[in-house]
Design a protein around this motif. Structure first.
Motif, PDB file in Angstrom:
ATOM      1  N   GLY A  30       0.806  -1.218   0.000  1.00  0.00           N
ATOM      2  CA  GLY A  30       0.000   0.000   0.000  1.00  0.00           C
ATOM      3  C   GLY A  30       0.833   1.259   0.000  1.00  0.00           C
ATOM      4  O   GLY A  30       0.333   2.333  -0.279  1.00  0.00           O
ATOM      5  N   ARG A  37      -8.908  11.821   2.815  1.00  0.00           N
ATOM      6  CA  ARG A  37      -7.851  12.199   1.878  1.00  0.00           C
ATOM      7  C   ARG A  37      -7.854  13.678   1.522  1.00  0.00           C
ATOM      8  O   ARG A  37      -7.354  14.077   0.483  1.00  0.00           O
ATOM      9  CB  ARG A  37      -7.957  11.356   0.597  1.00  0.00           C
ATOM     10  N   TYR A  86      -1.974   8.551   0.413  1.00  0.00           N
ATOM     11  CA  TYR A  86      -2.998   7.633   0.908  1.00  0.00           C
ATOM     12  C   TYR A  86      -2.530   6.201   0.737  1.00  0.00           C
ATOM     13  O   TYR A  86      -2.149   5.791  -0.366  1.00  0.00           O
ATOM     14  CB  TYR A  86      -4.301   7.853   0.135  1.00  0.00           C
ATOM     15  N   TRP A 138      -3.533   2.641   0.284  1.00  0.00           N
ATOM     16  CA  TRP A 138      -4.760   1.936  -0.100  1.00  0.00           C
ATOM     17  C   TRP A 138      -4.917   0.629   0.642  1.00  0.00           C
ATOM     18  O   TRP A 138      -5.994   0.045   0.638  1.00  0.00           O
ATOM     19  CB  TRP A 138      -4.821   1.703  -1.613  1.00  0.00           C
ATOM     20  N   ASN A 139      -3.883   0.155   1.282  1.00  0.00           N
ATOM     21  CA  ASN A 139      -3.996  -1.106   2.019  1.00  0.00           C
ATOM     22  C   ASN A 139      -4.541  -0.894   3.422  1.00  0.00           C
ATOM     23  O   ASN A 139      -5.466  -1.582   3.846  1.00  0.00           O
ATOM     24  CB  ASN A 139      -2.628  -1.795   2.078  1.00  0.00           C
ATOM     25  N   GLY A 162      -5.956   1.925   4.430  1.00  0.00           N
ATOM     26  CA  GLY A 162      -7.073   2.869   4.427  1.00  0.00           C
ATOM     27  C   GLY A 162      -6.783   4.101   5.265  1.00  0.00           C
ATOM     28  O   GLY A 162      -7.698   4.720   5.791  1.00  0.00           O
TER      29      GLY A 162
END
Lengths: 496, 297
Positions: free
Chosen positions: A35, A221, A234, A236-237, A239
């Motif tokens: 991420g 974000r 950010y 993505w893993n 969150g």
């Protein structure tokens, strides 16, 4: 006066060789996780160039930073109305392709491929989807001006230059570039902190490091968009959003941040400066040509008895005040006036200052002969390869006077040292240059020493952390007195 | 000596008091029986059932304790629908007889159920005497609604649709119920359709009983502490009678205002969103670069 201490930084661009060691040191410590592969908390850009993420300086696209709004400033792309309007889908937010899609290679194929007529190849695999991908871009795809028509000519800072000036920058004999290493600026007026709807971002009281509370972050974000330097990312893993933490665990134990420590060219300096928090709003709200001066006014003289008295009243430890007095950043920024903030027009009052590169002089082509000689060893600063307007767009919100001033100081030091070490220059030329910027030999020698010969402890004057005191800013330590002392740690629901 | 005896008296009186308390407690806990049953019956059952006064919303319960086994009654009261689903013959028969309307589940503790049964038994004179013949077929509907004025119906309609709020703040009927009546927008589908409720639930008397003390768990919760007043019930009954009576005359509109209003509204919203965000970053900033690179290969 509301005096606080701030860890500030200086990057000396004349010394940067663009080796990306800082980026790798940071990646290995902080962003080598699922991420976080696409994140470069520290990155090195080639200027002119579009940088990472592409065109990050263009706030018409990303709507980062602040804009002047009467006597105060307001966020360009966040805040109550604009934030609410875009809270579920923010069109100004950079997408993964604006950074780049991270990848690795399927190296195993090199060993397991059956025997054949062709060499086996390791195909690129996306680190996001895990599938084969066509590599289209990387974080420094335009390193050393690679692919210039696509990148260098799209540099946002060229906008203020005339077409002829732009064209002359790309003639072979005049072409030049320099590097711009970037980390989070740990701004005095951080747009990321102001934009967060969850209140997850905060500026640490004791040293001004800007951090994201991973437990409070709710993945809106807004910080990613609001930071004009695009230094909040950010993940993505998990969150959650993440950013440069200035290696605060290292700072607290007296070590320099990893990118500073590993720097091959020793371009980085770190030290504390005392500033007046009451002046932040007025300083961020002045007109563009005064922004640099207004920001410099915020930082206070750590030798002034009144400043010391007020700092003590505000709970700043004596050891921190001593560090501020020895700070190399204070010397570069306030005393010698050699370092300037990057893009002050974003009005976040960044605490990372750059000593601009004193680039080589221009050459000419006459009768097919390439001629790089000039009458004297160095030409005047105005005939620098990079137009002053370009550097002014980077470091002084378009105020070329500021850049010329810094360049003349740097040139004076260089001429003085040439006189000392080689002695082939006309002494009148040296004294003219020195007098023009009101510099004496001692100052020039001191600048030379801190620039070229500084030891580790001179480059990094890290104040003792005083964690035992700073924790009292957040909680009453008496509450946990008598507890086992281990506490417990909650992992975020979505895992780390 | 005097002092000692006084102290003795004091401690003794304390003991006496606590003994008395314990006695009272024992006495109260021992008497779970018919008189408790009466109260619980009134609260939980009387909305639909009568004892010896004939069929109401549900069957007359006179002699039910002898007619059915206690085990069967427990099952029925706790969850009649699952008993019906299990295929019990008696249960299915009752279900069919009462317009396929299952009795709402009443999960009461066994002790309370027993006290209700005791109360029913005490009101049922003689065993098995309550045969179907002795019970009047149905209560004649007193039905004040038959003569209700147009104003009263209007009041009822406004209460139903929520144009006027209930005095005690209960939710308007339309939040959960629907009626097919001109000029009333389609209501909720969370509970039964009330178009034919007046005839289905035993006229004014049945509606009054249900609205006084709603026996359905969701409705009980919704109106807990927010009772509907007598006048409101009368108005609602008048309105529902009118709805029931006029069913045949209603034009079932093909234009569902909610559906078509919703579609139009959504479309309008999309247009608004498009206009609000018309200036936005639609592609990655690298799109031009990619395209030029691909072309140059």
């Amino acid at each position: 006066m509301d005096i606080r201490s701030q860890v500030c930084m200086v990057f000396h661009l004349d010394k940067c060789i663009g080796c990306h060691t800082c980026s790798i040191a940071c990646k290995n410590i902080w962003t080598d996780r699922k991420g976080a592969e696409y994140m470069w908390w520290n990155n090195v850009e080639t200027k002119p160039g579009t940088g990472y993420p592409t065109k990050w300086e263009n706030q018409d696209i990303y709507k980062g930073g602040w804009e002047k709004n009467g006597d105060t400033v307001s966020l360009k792309g966040a805040g109550k109305f604009k934030g609410l309007k875009n809270i579920f889908h923010n069109p100004h937010m950079p997408v993964l392709d604006d950074y780049y899609e991270p990848w690795t290679y399927k190296y195993e194929d090199l060993f397991t491929a059956p025997e054949g007529d062709d060499q086996p190849t390791a195909r690129p695999i996306s680190l996001v989807t895990g599938e084969h991908m066509d590599v289209q871009a990387g974080p420094n795809w335009d390193d050393d001006m690679g692919g210039s028509p696509d990148y260098a000519r799209q540099d946002v800072n060229l906008v203020k230059l005339s077409a002829a000036e732009q064209e002359s920058m790309f003639q072979l004999e005049r072409m030049t570039f320099h590097y711009l290493p970037r980390i989070c600026n740990h701004c005095l007026n951080p747009a990321c902190v102001a934009s967060c709807p969850s209140g997850a971002l905060y500026k640490r009281g004791e040293d001004g490091i800007v951090l994201i509370n991973q437990e409070r972050c709710r993945a809106w974000r807004m910080c990613v968009t609001a930071c004009p330097y695009k230094k909040s990312y950010y993940n993505w893993n998990t969150g959650k959003s993440e950013k440069c933490v200035l290696c605060y665990p290292r700072l607290e134990s007296g070590q320099a941040p990893a990118c500073f420590h590993s720097c091959v060219g020793r371009i980085r300096y770190l030290g504390v400066m005392l500033y007046d928090a009451d002046k932040i709003e007025p300083a961020a709200s002045v007109s563009e040509d005064q922004l640099v001066d207004a920001q410099m006014d915020i930082y206070l003289d750590p030798f002034d008895p009144e400043v010391i008295r007020q700092a003590r009243l505000n709970g700043i430890a004596d050891s921190t005040i001593t560090s501020a007095q020895n700070s190399p950043v204070y010397k570069f920024v306030k005393i010698w006036k050699l370092a300037l903030p990057l893009h002050p027009e974003f009005r976040t009052l960044p605490n990372l200052f750059y000593v601009p590169a004193l680039l080589p002089t221009m050459a000419t082509v006459s009768n097919g002969v390439y001629d790089s000689t000039s009458q004297s060893l160095w030409n005047g600063v105005e005939s620098n390869r990079l137009p002053m307007k370009y550097l002014a767009s980077l470091f002084s919100a378009g105020n070329t006077g500021k850049i010329v001033d810094v360049m003349k100081r740097l040139m004076a030091v260089r001429l003085h040292r040439r006189g000392v070490t080689v002695g082939d220059l006309n002494s009148a030329e040296i004294s003219t240059a020195m007098n023009e910027v009101h510099m004496d030999a001692d100052t020039a020698n001191a600048i030379f020493r801190l620039t070229a010969l500084a030891t580790f402890d001179e480059r990094f004057v890290i104040p003792p952390a005083h964690r035992e005191e700073s924790i009292e800013m957040l909680e009453a330590t008496g509450d946990v007195k008598g507890n086992t002392g281990f506490g417990f740690k909650e992992t975020p629901a979505r895992g780390l | 000596m005097r002092i000692i005896s006084k102290r003795f008296l004091k401690t003794n009186s304390g003991k006496m008091a606590s003994l008395l308390l314990v006695c009272c407690f024992l006495a109260s806990s021992a008497s779970v029986s018919a008189q408790d049953g009466a109260a619980i019956f009134k609260q939980k059952c009387s909305a639909c059932h009568k004892i010896g006064e004939g069929k109401f919303v549900g069957p007359d319960l006179m002699g039910v304790t002898t007619k059915r086994s206690e085990e069967w009654l427990f099952k029925w009261v706790n969850s009649s629908s699952s008993l019906i689903a299990s295929g019990d013959k008696d249960a299915v028969a009752i279900y069919n007889e009462y317009n396929k309307m299952a009795m709402p589940d009443q999960p009461l503790p066994d002790t309370e159920l027993k006290s209700i049964f005791a109360f029913i038994a005490s009101k049922s004179p003689g065993a098995v005497s309550a045969s179907a013949d002795t019970v009047k077929k149905s209560l004649p509907a007193p039905d004040a609604s038959l003569t209700a004025t147009a104003e009263q119906i209007e009041v009822g309609k406004n209460l139903f649709t929520g144009s006027n709020a209930f005095i005690n703040g209960g939710a308007s009927c339309i939040s959960c119920h629907n009626v097919n009546y001109n000029g009333v927008i389609p209501g909720g589908l969370l509970a039964k359709d009330l178009t034919s409720v007046h005839s289905r639930m035993g006229g004014d008397a049945g509606l009054m009983a249900i609205l006084n003390a709603p026996p359905f768990p969701a409705m009980t919760q919704a109106y807990n502490g927010k009772p509907i007043t007598e006048q409101e019930i009368a108005a609602l009954a008048a309105f529902l009678y009118k709805v029931d009576k006029d069913t045949a005359n209603q034009i079932v509109s093909a234009m569902d205002p909610l559906l078509y209003g919703g579609v139009t509204g959504a479309f309008g919203l999309f247009v608004l969103i498009y206009l609000l965000w018309i200036v936005r970053k639609k592609n990655t900033v690298k799109k031009d670069i990619y395209e030029r690179q691909v072309k140059s290969i």
